[in-house]
Design a protein around this motif. Structure first.
Motif, PDB file in Angstrom:
ATOM      1  N   ARG A 128      -3.598  -9.883  -3.034  1.00 18.39           N
ATOM      2  CA  ARG A 128      -2.721  -9.074  -3.127  1.00 18.39           C
ATOM      3  C   ARG A 128      -1.624  -8.536  -2.048  1.00 18.39           C
ATOM      4  N   SER A 132       2.408  -8.640  -2.407  1.00 18.30           N
ATOM      5  CA  SER A 132       3.288  -7.661  -2.224  1.00 18.30           C
ATOM      6  C   SER A 132       4.235  -7.828  -1.089  1.00 18.30           C
ATOM      7  N   SER A 136       8.626  -7.923  -1.303  1.00 15.93           N
ATOM      8  CA  SER A 136       9.363  -6.818  -0.498  1.00 15.93           C
ATOM      9  C   SER A 136      10.843  -6.473  -0.300  1.00 15.93           C
ATOM     10  N   ALA A 173       5.783  -4.119  -4.815  1.00 12.38           N
ATOM     11  CA  ALA A 173       5.441  -3.885  -3.362  1.00 12.38           C
ATOM     12  C   ALA A 173       5.306  -2.688  -2.870  1.00 12.38           C
ATOM     13  N   ASP A 174       3.930  -2.469  -2.377  1.00 14.61           N
ATOM     14  CA  ASP A 174       3.461  -1.150  -2.050  1.00 14.61           C
ATOM     15  C   ASP A 174       2.516  -1.200  -0.725  1.00 14.61           C
TER      16      ASP A 174
END
Length: 250
Positions: A128, A132, A136, A173-174
């Motif tokens: 993950r 992500s 970005s 994207a976090d």
């Protein structure tokens, strides 16, 4: 959920899983065959990571390092950087960073058997984190998203694996959510290193993403620099191997 099947689909099939097939003798093959037992988790060609990074301009050597060495490359590089940071030693100067030995038992750097903050297999957290980070800079357009979704549906996953992979790739994207996956300092180092390898940060958006990820992870002073140096060393080794391979085949 079949974690190994998910990882194989994400990183690509493992070349050494077919011993009847002769292995080549190019420098890249030598990197792959030189990985200690248990470290060659995802090698050879294909994989959704290659598809994701293949939409970016230029050669993403960090992503290729993950494809050749699998998740355990993350553990080996992160452990080396962490130990160097603790002992105030320089990082990224070893001759073959992609061939680092497996971290010792009890070190906390065991991606194959560790759990994330939610109790899930930590390799899923690394996957993950890579997805992500790779997303970005918003380089993936709607058509490319559709192509990735189509590939996921055609890869022979079971319903649970397919749903998980679609969720991972559709999520934004976090860095905050990624940072929440870690429960130990070792995992924080591994999540950051995996993210750096996934992007080879060459855009302002990617650098801002990594800055925020490091902040959310609470990265200790100096440790991030050691991790960046190990990632850069891995890219240099693979770049040199690929250049030598291309020269030899010409």
């Amino acid at each position: 959920m079949d974690i190994n099947k998910l990882l194989e689909g994400f990183l690509g099939s493992q070349g050494s899983a077919h011993p009847s097939k002769p292995r080549g003798h190019s420098p890249v093959d030598q990197i792959r065959s030189g990985l200690p037992g248990g470290l060659a988790g995802g090698a050879a060609a294909g994989g959704l990571l290659a598809l994701l990074l293949g939409t970016k301009a230029g050669r993403k050597l960090g992503g290729k390092a993950l494809k050749y060495g699998g998740m355990a490359v993350v553990a080996g590089l992160a452990y080396k950087a962490y130990q160097d940071w603790k002992q105030n030693k320089p990082s990224g100067n070893e001759a073959e960073p992609l061939n680092l030995p497996k971290p010792p038992d009890g070190s906390g750097f065991d991606v194959d058997h560790d759990r994330d903050h939610a109790g899930q297999d930590f390799r899923l957290a690394l996957m993950r984190a890579m997805i992500s980070a790779a997303k970005s800079d918003d380089h993936i357009d709607q058509a490319e998203h559709g192509h990735i979704r189509d590939q996921i549906k055609e890869m022979g996953f079971g319903a649970e694996e397919k749903a998980a992979m679609l969720d991972y790739f559709s999520a934004p994207a976090d860095p905050i959510e990624v940072a929440r996956l870690a429960r130990t300092d070792a995992q924080r180092a591994e999540l950051y290193l995996a993210s750096v390898l996934a992007v080879d940060p060459d855009t302002a958006e990617e650098r801002r993403y990594l800055d925020e990820l490091a902040r959310q992870l609470g990265m200790p002073d100096g440790l991030r620099d050691h991790l960046d140096l190990e990632a850069a060393a891995a890219r240099r080794q693979l770049s040199a191997a690929e250049s030598s391979s291309e020269t030899g085949s010409s």
